[in-house]
Scaffold this active site. Structure first.
Site, PDB file in Angstrom:
ATOM      1  CG  HIS A  43      45.290  36.651  40.258  1.00  0.00           C
ATOM      2  ND1 HIS A  43      45.244  36.903  38.912  1.00  0.00           N
ATOM      3  CD2 HIS A  43      45.360  37.867  40.858  1.00  0.00           C
ATOM      4  CE1 HIS A  43      45.271  38.212  38.694  1.00  0.00           C
ATOM      5  NE2 HIS A  43      45.330  38.813  39.872  1.00  0.00           N
ATOM      6  CD  GLU A  70      47.776  34.179  36.986  1.00  0.00           C
ATOM      7  OE1 GLU A  70      47.986  33.459  35.988  1.00  0.00           O
ATOM      8  OE2 GLU A  70      46.631  34.559  37.319  1.00  0.00           O
ATOM      9  CG  HIS A 190      40.907  35.218  31.024  1.00  0.00           C
ATOM     10  ND1 HIS A 190      41.001  35.732  32.309  1.00  0.00           N
ATOM     11  CD2 HIS A 190      39.658  35.480  30.621  1.00  0.00           C
ATOM     12  CE1 HIS A 190      39.870  36.292  32.642  1.00  0.00           C
ATOM     13  NE2 HIS A 190      39.031  36.147  31.639  1.00  0.00           N
TER      14      HIS A 190
END
Length: 237
Positions: A43, A70, A190
């Protein structure tokens, strides 16, 4: 089984804190795949405080499983993804100064924007996923964007589970059931951990893939990364 994609951002954070190339992000990516992980996630953020844009380019030659990038689809991110052409791009509505992801897309408000971005990635052969909260309206809105998959934002579940409230998974079950009805692929991520991942996987229909970074790397400090990767794989069967 549900696939495990290992987010290696924290490895880059540790490297950057000292300078140099220890730990080596590319070597860790090679190792987690060798240990059985089905993919590698990164990410990159605009300030490159952990994964750098050059890391994303270099990892293209290392990741032979699924490669997931991401990020918030600002122009520089889009240019990077179109250059690298990973297996999957996961769109996340991060503010530039966000410490970590903290909300899913409002798929109704941002439908036209997401539709345009998703179409561009798909036309380049890149599977798309968008980060969403477990809200039925947001799942319905995701279909209209044309995305291939959604990624359920699981912080709420993880907090409820830690507090002993198993009912915290209910919105996620309903969201997943709706996604299955609408032929949307389902990813999740997450704050998923060794403690809560088995319960989550057993209750979410159609769960294709989980992306886990912070907990997996933290657990690996005590238990070793090869051991931890295989502990996750056993729980995801």
């Amino acid at each position: 089984m549900t696939k495990l994609s290992v987010n290696i951002n924290k490895i880059a954070t540790l490297r950057n804190s000292r300078g140099g190339n220890v730990p080596n992000v590319l070597k860790v990516a090679e190792d987690v795949q060798k240990f059985g992980a089905h993919g590698v996630t990164i990410h990159p953020r605009p300030d490159e405080r952990h994964i750098r844009y050059q890391d994303a380019r270099d990892l293209k030659n290392v990741v032979y499983t699924e490669y997931n990038i991401e990020g918030n689809p600002i122009q520089s991110f889009m240019d990077l993804v179109l250059e690298v052409k990973p297996t999957q791009v996961t769109l996340v509505p991060d503010a530039e100064d966000a410490i970590t992801s903290n909300a899913g897309w409002d798929t109704l408000k941002h439908k036209d924007f997401l539709k345009e971005v998703i179409s561009e990635f798909q036309s380049n052969g890149i599977r798309t996923s968008i980060f969403v909260d477990p809200v039925l309206e947001m799942i319905d809105g995701a279909v209209a964007t044309g995305t291939d998959r959604i990624e359920l934002y699981t912080e709420g579940f993880a907090k409820s589970y830690e507090e002993g409230n198993l009912k915290g998974i209910d919105p996620y079950v309903k969201a997943a059931e709706r996604a299955v009805e609408l032929n949307l692929g389902i990813n999740a991520g997450h704050d998923l951990s060794l403690e809560n991942i088995k319960f989550f996987k057993e209750n979410i229909p159609g769960l294709l893939e989980v992306s886990i970074g912070h907990a997996l790397i933290a657990e690996s400090l005590y238990l070793g990364i090869e051991n931890v990767v295989n502990m996750y794989l056993n729980k995801l069967k």
